[in-house]
Design an enzyme around this catalytic site. Structure first.
Site, short mmCIF file in Angstrom:
data_model
loop_
_atom_site.label_atom_id
_atom_site.label_comp_id
_atom_site.label_asym_id
_atom_site.label_seq_id
_atom_site.Cartn_x
_atom_site.Cartn_y
_atom_site.Cartn_z
N ILE A 203 0.58 -1.19 0.08
CA ILE A 203 0.17 0.04 0.01
C ILE A 203 0.79 1.23 0.01
O ILE A 203 0.27 2.29 -0.19
CB ILE A 203 -1.06 0.14 1.19
N LYS A 205 5.20 3.00 -0.57
CA LYS A 205 6.66 2.84 -0.23
C LYS A 205 7.27 3.92 0.54
O LYS A 205 6.61 5.23 0.27
CB LYS A 205 7.22 2.94 -1.56
N PHE A 208 12.19 3.95 4.15
CA PHE A 208 12.88 2.79 4.62
C PHE A 208 12.32 1.63 4.03
O PHE A 208 13.09 0.61 4.22
CB PHE A 208 12.67 3.08 6.36
N GLY A 209 11.48 1.83 3.24
CA GLY A 209 11.16 0.24 2.67
C GLY A 209 9.48 0.24 2.35
O GLY A 209 9.23 1.50 1.89
N GLU A 210 8.98 -0.79 2.27
CA GLU A 210 7.61 -0.85 1.97
C GLU A 210 6.45 -0.95 3.04
O GLU A 210 6.86 -1.46 3.98
CB GLU A 210 7.56 -1.96 1.21
N LYS A 224 5.06 -2.47 8.05
CA LYS A 224 5.95 -1.52 7.51
C LYS A 224 7.42 -2.66 7.33
O LYS A 224 7.88 -3.07 8.41
CB LYS A 224 6.50 -0.48 8.31
N ASP A 325 9.45 14.81 11.90
CA ASP A 325 9.16 14.93 10.42
C ASP A 325 7.53 14.86 10.36
O ASP A 325 7.08 13.97 9.66
CB ASP A 325 9.55 13.44 10.12
#
Ligand SMILES: *[C@@H]1O[C@H](CO)[C@@H](O)[C@H](O)[C@H]1NC(C)=O
Length: 495
Positions: A203, A205, A208-210, A224, A325
């Site tokens: 769902i 990206k 740090f990844g998917e 995650k 962030d």
């Protein structure tokens, strides 16, 4: 295997006799003989049953509290399948019970000389082999996993205690948050949950990844998946989410962290609640919002941020946390159209006792577009924790601007845009942002017609007070939350 059993029992026996004070336990060690085969402890009573040379051995000892590590699944209380059956308990003389014989050793026979040789020589050989393999693995893992102590757990042999078949995740987390055992599921339960999730579809990206949607016992969860290079980020985010007392309806609900080693690489998972609306960014792109919708989103985001920022004192307290962030892509929209703040991987925690920040914060992390002026020109005082909170507030103001533009009042609303869309290119550099935000002192445009609607007027005023160049002059999350609560009462909104 016999000598391994003996070795195991001896280790347990040798390490475990102790001095004590609160809880009385039965005790079988030599040291306890003078005290009437009892011992006193501040930790737990332990009973173990093992098979040694065809003899059933019952050992009862005290375990001190400092040995009950890691919490929830102390290593001393782990059974070893087929070798040793261990039970820890916490009431006086509760270890008086005789545990069942470990499976695989149901019948004890008598051994002839041939078996005896086999029994002695075989295990010695095996033990040497195991030691060699063990040393090799240990060295390898020590290098790779040196900073992973807190998340490292042994095999989940006590799962049945927690993972009764009919329990849903919500039940589990509820059980644990009320049993006062900290801030999340015990680590072995986390691991078991993570390993029984079936991934469904990707769902998103991220940096740090998917991110995947997964199923666990009929419910959706978000997973995650970090690449193994990003182990530090994975560890940090899991650590932050498990900060005591962090759970809040407007902060993404953390479920589990797991590191699966498949031999060649490590898969790092972070499992959380799943919200089908996705991020606030996606949501605002897709839908416009009513005045009520806008206030609900803004108020819930402020509540989440206020909880994150707030320090709660006391043993069940929580440190102040700054997000660092914050942006519409890192806020999720829940089914009831309120926000849940997510992506805590860059967050810092404040130790008020020593007035220190828990990691060395590097200067400019986060998303450039949302960086506060003092972050862009590097004048932020990083020794002062409140500076990070003020930078979060600046970003919150930008998020409010994104929401307010999509507010549908009197049939008018604007298309979705990122903050500063008209002033900087997509994927702006720090330099480009600094010119606009610090040198030209520009901020997103607050249209005049917002003045004609009370809710938009208040939102506009809050934004301006989030955007001051001087961080200390900005509103606090709590102040914003209060202002918006009042507004929601005025506008007669149920939240
Ligand atoms: C454990 O201690 C209690 C109290 O001293 C005693 O009554 C009981 O028999 C003991 N159990 C075993 C199995 O030794």
């Amino acid at each position: 295997m016999a000598s391994l059993r003996i070795w195991f029992t001896l280790v347990v026996q040798a390490v475990l006799y102790t001095t004590c004070d609160a809880l009385w336990c039965n005790c079988t060690t030599v040291q306890c003989e003078k005290s009437g085969s009892q011992c006193e402890t501040d930790g737990a009573c332990m009973a173990s049953t093992s098979f040694i040379d065809g003899q059933e051995q019952h050992i009862r000892v005290c375990i001190t509290r400092d040995k009950l590590e890691p919490p929830g699944q102390p290593f001393y209380c782990l059974s070893a399948e087929g070798l040793l059956n261990i039970h820890c308990c916490y009431t006086d003389f509760c270890n008086s019970i005789d545990l069942k014989v470990p499976s695989g050793y149901g019948s004890a026979g008598t051994w002839g000389p041939v078996e005896l040789v086999a029994v002695i020589a075989g295990p010695v050989f095996l033990l040497c082999l195991l030691l060699l393999v063990g040393m090799f693995l240990f060295q390898y893992h020590q290098r790779v996993y040196s900073h992973r102590q807190r998340l490292e757990v042994e095999d989940p042999s006590c799962d049945h205690l927690y993972l009764a078949r009919d329990k849903t995740l919500q039940d589990l987390i509820y059980d644990l948050s009320t049993s006062g055992s900290g801030s999340g599921l015990p680590l072995f339960v986390q691991r078991t949950v993570a390993r029984t999730i079936v991934l469904q579809e990707i769902i998103g990206k991220g940096r740090f990844g998917e991110v995947w949607r997964g199923r666990w016992r009929g419910g959706d969860v978000a997973v995650k998946i970090f690449s193994s290079r990003e182990e530090r980020s994975w560890f940090r985010e899991a650590e932050i989410y498990q900060t005591i007392m962090l759970r809040h309806e407007n902060i993404l609900g953390f479920i589990a962290a797991d590191n699966k080693d498949n031999g060649t690489w490590t898969q790092l998972w972070l499992v959380s609640d799943y919200h089908e609306h996705g991020s606030l960014f996606d949501y605002l792109n897709r839908y416009s919002v009513t005045i009520e919708g806008m206030i609900k989103l803004a108020l819930s985001a402020a509540s989440g941020l206020a909880h994150l920022h707030m320090e709660i004192l006391g043993t069940q307290g929580k440190p102040g946390i700054a997000h660092r962030d914050l942006k519409s892509k890192n806020i999720l929209v829940k089914k009831n159209c309120t926000c849940a703040i997510a992506d805590l991987g860059l967050a810092v925690r404040h130790e008020s006792a020593t007035d220190t920040i828990d990691i060395a914060p590097n200067q400019r992390v986060g998303t450039k577009r949302y960086m506060a002026p003092e972050v862009l020109d590097e004048t932020i005082n990083m020794r002062h924790f409140d500076s990070f909170k003020c930078a979060d507030i600046y970003a919150l103001g930008l998020v409010y601007w994104e929401i307010a533009r999509r507010c549908n009042s009197g049939g008018v609303h604007e298309e979705y845009q990122l903050p500063y869309y008209d002033l900087v290119p997509s994927d702006p550099s720090i330099e480009e942002m600094r010119k606009v935000v610090c040198d030209q002192k520009l901020r997103p445009n607050v249209p005049n017609w917002w003045q004609s609607y009370e809710a938009l007027r208040v939102m506009g005023k809050i934004m301006r007070e989030c955007w001051y160049a001087n961080g200390a002059a900005r509103l606090t999350a709590l102040r914003i939350k209060k202002t918006l609560s009042q507004l929601s009462v005025q506008e007669d909104i149920k939240v």
